[in-house]
Scaffold this active site. Sequence first.
Site, PDB file in Angstrom:
ATOM      1  NE  ARG A   1      -2.689   1.136   3.580  1.00 14.40           N
ATOM      2  CZ  ARG A   1      -3.603   1.265   4.560  1.00 14.40           C
ATOM      3  NH1 ARG A   1      -4.870   1.437   4.246  1.00 14.40           N
ATOM      4  NH2 ARG A   1      -3.250   1.180   5.824  1.00 14.40           N
TER       5      ARG A   1
ATOM      6  CG  ASP B   1      -4.127   2.675  11.246  1.00 12.93           C
ATOM      7  OD1 ASP B   1      -5.106   3.385  11.597  1.00 12.93           O
ATOM      8  OD2 ASP B   1      -4.214   1.829  10.342  1.00 12.93           O
TER       9      ASP B   1
END
Length: 522
Positions: free
Chosen positions: A166, A444
């Site tokens: 990603r 996150d």
Amino acid sequence: MSNVLDRPVAVASHSPLPGADEILTDGALGFIAELHERFDDRRKQLLADRIERQKRFDRGELPDFPPETAHIRESDWRIGSIPADLQDRQVEITGPTNAKMVINALNSGAKVFMADFEDATAPTWDELIRGQINLRNRWLGRLRFTDPATGKDYAIGPNPAVLIVRPRGWHLIERHVTVRGEPVSGALFDFGLYVWNCAKAALEAGSGPYFYLPKLESRFEAALWSDVFEFTEEWLGLDRGTIKVTVLIETLPAAFEMDEILYELRENIVGLNCGRWDYIFSYIKRLGRSPDRITPDRSAMTMDKAFLAAYSLRLVATCHRRGAFAMGGMSAFIPVKGDDRANSEAIAKVRADKLREVGNGHDGTWVAHPALVPVALDAFREMHGPNQLFLIPEEIPTRHMMLALHQGARTEAGARENIRVAVQYIAAWLGGRGAVPLYNLMEDAATAEICRAQLWQWLRFEAPFDDGRRFSRDLFEDWLAEELAALGDVPNLKAAARLLHELVTDDEFEEFLTLPAYDLLA
């Protein structure tokens, strides 16, 4: 085609890391410079389009399915082929790109590992380059790690998970690499460096250059990626459609263009994913300036209700109609050490969440910790096959259902939790860590975004709490001071608190907290 010597491309920081010179080659930098010159103006225009769309939302407009693309939604078409090693994606594990994490994730028993240069990585230069070295070493068969504290050796086992990468979103830059004095896109840097160094090695190993695409907000942003892929495949001498991607549907505008995103990327796409945490953040960011969209505590916004339940079902229906995978979202729980009861309760919540996804028709799911891979795999055995492409939900959620607000209380405990999580996460991010275990959850950037967005929204409207008080600047500042005092001497905490205070109290809502945080990080 030109090479790096034909244009003023510069690397502002030369990493001393062993192997850095093998990935930051003239060829790799020349390719990134070519991507920049061909596509960066479009990227900037698309970011400007987001701001113009937000102005319309601020005036009361609500997201809707575009009438000009009705023919795409109503006609019959399907995406291109899906490689053999992406046919079974029942459980995917995600995490940063340090060597120990990469090895443990590949060996975890998950079907797929998503190596994350985005929300789970603080983009320091050394961290980014070290991650790219680790991924290249994976394909070269030389990734090893010895823990300096324990002396334990780590190596990739015989049946590793499929690797997907990603890159960062369109909004972030990489200031260490410039072309004609202008910083390149973080997305194009992460993508370009990996595909240049690893695409052919991955194909020779029987896999391929696979990516997750984050933060898209429109079909036009998907079309930009499609053009990047077509150009890249031609440049590298790959067949059209060799690059394969899964798009995270983690913004509210993108949820109303899922068909169109699949269509624009139909040569390269294999599926969509419910990026639930960023989706909550996007809902607040895009609609949160309206007093009738004030959200409850984060804990009240669960995937079985309101706009989250609707978007999960709509994603399944959209994907399966087009022959694409519908991936479920992240379980952020991590094992609770030293408390068997709490650990059992956490595992039960994970299993229930994954069974819900199976019931909705999802083809796979995400976890954040290797210990939860068996739990998720066990839940997905209920679907009796590698995927559920044959299943389309009976009820397709409407626009009204896709916008339905979650109901629930706003509490002092919820506000304090938002403060604690946001300030500790930002402090860790400024220290170079992008994935942070806090209160038995792996947090996150996405969850930190929810926390600061809720605090901003609640303060903007002085939102009522369940005890009769209204959330005021005085309350926020008092609670922030108290939480900081309780946390004690944590590295970067004062800088994180200043940034959080600024983000919450500013009249204007900052698009991403990582934008001002990157200035401090760099």
